[in-house]
Design an enzyme around this catalytic site. Structure first.
Site, mmCIF file in Angstrom:
data_model
loop_
_atom_site.group_PDB
_atom_site.id
_atom_site.type_symbol
_atom_site.label_atom_id
_atom_site.label_comp_id
_atom_site.label_asym_id
_atom_site.label_seq_id
_atom_site.Cartn_x
_atom_site.Cartn_y
_atom_site.Cartn_z
ATOM 1 N N MET A 1 0.834 -1.169 0.000
ATOM 2 C CA MET A 1 0.000 0.000 0.000
ATOM 3 C C MET A 1 0.878 1.230 0.000
ATOM 4 S SD MET A 1 -0.877 1.427 3.593
ATOM 5 C CE MET A 1 -0.341 2.891 2.892
ATOM 6 N N PRO A 2 0.875 1.938 -1.081
ATOM 7 C CA PRO A 2 1.680 3.155 -1.128
ATOM 8 C C PRO A 2 1.014 4.305 -0.368
ATOM 9 C CG PRO A 2 1.248 2.290 -3.336
ATOM 10 C CD PRO A 2 0.369 1.553 -2.387
#
Length: 130
Positions: free
Chosen positions: A1-2
């Site tokens: 998850m950026p």
């Protein structure tokens, strides 16, 4: 998850333009970094012109007030994925948002599962909740 941080100069873009820019970046995170759907973490900060100082690092780049800094904190993406993200963001932001490629600075930093808590004081990646 950026986690994506987007910094820009205040007053250059309308709220709708900023929303579109953020949407484009999210689409690229989904496509190039294989981020899961509904995995959107973006922080958009606007600065006074004197608060963003970006020289050209000897590359001969001309910066304007359309300057954008994008910082991406992520886990485990390859060198090729990062290069694909740089190219896709530059191409789409220029085409769809009017951001000159010379006004785009992107930095990708790696972090680990233990570096995240999504609330409740727990490290959900480590506890198995995520």
């Amino acid at each position: 998850m950026p986690l994506v941080k987007i910094d820009m100069i205040k007053g250059v873009r309308t709220p709708d333009e900023i929303k579109h820019l953020a949407d484009v970046i999210q689409e690229i995170m989904l496509a190039k970094f294989a981020a899961p759907p509904r995995d959107r973490y973006q922080v958009i900060t606007q600065h006074e012109p004197y608060e963003l100082i970006f020289e050209d690092t000897g590359l001969g780049l001309q910066r304007t007030d359309k300057l954008i800094l994008i910082q991406i904190f992520q886990q485990g993406r390859s060198t090729q994925q990062k290069q694909d993200v740089y190219a896709a963001i530059a191409e789409r932001l220029e085409k769809e948002c009017g951001v000159p490629k010379t006004d785009l600075v992107i930095s990708v930093a790696r972090n680990e599962k233990e570096d995240w808590s999504f609330g409740m004081g727990r490290a959900q990646f480590l506890t198995g909740e995520l």
